[in-house]
Design an enzyme around this catalytic site. Structure first.
Site, mmCIF file in Angstrom:
data_model
loop_
_atom_site.group_PDB
_atom_site.id
_atom_site.type_symbol
_atom_site.label_atom_id
_atom_site.label_comp_id
_atom_site.label_asym_id
_atom_site.label_seq_id
_atom_site.Cartn_x
_atom_site.Cartn_y
_atom_site.Cartn_z
ATOM 1 N N ASP A 96 9.546 12.863 77.629
ATOM 2 C CA ASP A 96 10.863 12.551 78.186
ATOM 3 C C ASP A 96 11.757 13.784 78.149
ATOM 4 O O ASP A 96 11.527 14.703 77.359
ATOM 5 C CB ASP A 96 11.543 11.443 77.369
ATOM 6 C CG ASP A 96 10.787 10.123 77.457
ATOM 7 O OD1 ASP A 96 10.034 9.924 78.413
ATOM 8 O OD2 ASP A 96 10.973 9.298 76.533
HETATM 9 N N1 URA Z 1 7.067 8.214 73.803
HETATM 10 C C1 URA Z 1 8.347 8.213 74.253
HETATM 11 O O1 URA Z 1 9.043 7.237 74.155
HETATM 12 N N2 URA Z 1 8.799 9.346 74.829
HETATM 13 C C2 URA Z 1 8.083 10.491 74.927
HETATM 14 O O2 URA Z 1 8.587 11.494 75.427
HETATM 15 C C3 URA Z 1 6.772 10.467 74.448
HETATM 16 C C4 URA Z 1 6.287 9.316 73.894
#
Ligand code: URA
Length: 240
Positions: A103
């Site tokens: 993310d």
């Molecule tokens: N899980 C999440 O919620 N976000 C990420 O970036 C990676 C794994």
């Protein structure tokens, strides 16, 4: 291929940087000084050298990046800085692509490779490639959260595979091991336990650990041993 293009790709400089090398007579092709950037070279056969040192021709590249928060896991974006913008231009030119995504606000280990088949295998659900994250959440974690993670949390659209949650001091930090990678997976798992993730960092992917000497935004190529580990994980054999 044009000599200046080869130099820009393999010598990790810009085309104008390559022209400067050529102008200064620093480049040789098969031992003879070369000054014409437009000259055709065959990187498979010709020995191209800078200051007398052969430039190794390569078609593959595999890197680990310590992704900082605020950088998009994508190749291109018209508005935001992307992970490819943090890497040398040779990575993009060779076709390096991120293996999965983190993310925007997630930090830590991101692997990028030119090997599309390897990336595909590392992401295939059937191979269950393991990832470890450190998550800081908005309140204390409890033993029942550990059990819920271990049982497999029911989320709105799927049931997560059993995952390991270890509670770390001071109690609102969890070390999470998951073997799948659905959208916002870790954040959603904590949310299902009533906790919001405030900070998320990935430490490992397929047995490869983030090199902690890399500051956020820094990268390095994967070692031969790390590639062996990764290839084993891609075959569903996590420990090589
Ligand atoms: N899980 C999440 O919620 N976000 C990420 O970036 C990676 C794994």
């Amino acid at each position: 291929m044009r000599l200046d293009k080869f130099l820009a790709l393999e010598g990790r400089c810009t085309r104008s940087g390559a022209k400067e090398w050529l102008r200064r007579g620093r480049v040789t092709v098969n031992g003879a000084p070369a000054r014409d950037g437009a000259a055709a070279v065959d990187p498979e056969k010709d020995e191209i050298a800078l200051d007398g040192e052969a430039i190794i021709y390569r078609r593959e590249m595999h890197v680990m990046l310590n992704k900082p928060a605020g950088v998009l896991t994508a190749a291109n974006d018209p508005r935001r800085e992307t992970v490819l913008d943090l890497l040398p231009r040779a990575c993009r030119a060779l076709g390096c692509m991120p293996v999965g995504r983190l993310d925007l606000d997630t930090e830590g280990l991101l692997i990028l490779t030119t090997d599309g088949q390897l990336a595909h295998r590392l992401l295939a659900p059937k191979n269950g490639v393991e990832k470890i994250y450190i998550a800081e959440v908005d309140g204390p974690l409890r033993g029942e959260d550990v059990s819920a993670f271990a049982q497999g949390l029911r989320l709105s659209d799927f049931t997560a595979r059993p995952a390991r949650l270890e509670i770390m001091p001071p109690g609102n930090v969890g070390r999470v091991t998951v073997c799948e990678g659905k959208f916002h997976q870790v954040k959603r798992m904590f949310l299902a336990c009533g906790r919001t993730v405030m900070h998320l960092k990935r430490l490992t992917f397929g047995g490869v650990r983030l090199d902690e000497t890399l500051a956020p935004g820094q990268w390095r190529e994967l070692t031969a041993q790390e590639m062996k580990t990764l290839r084993a994980a891609a075959e569903g054999n996590e420990n090589g």
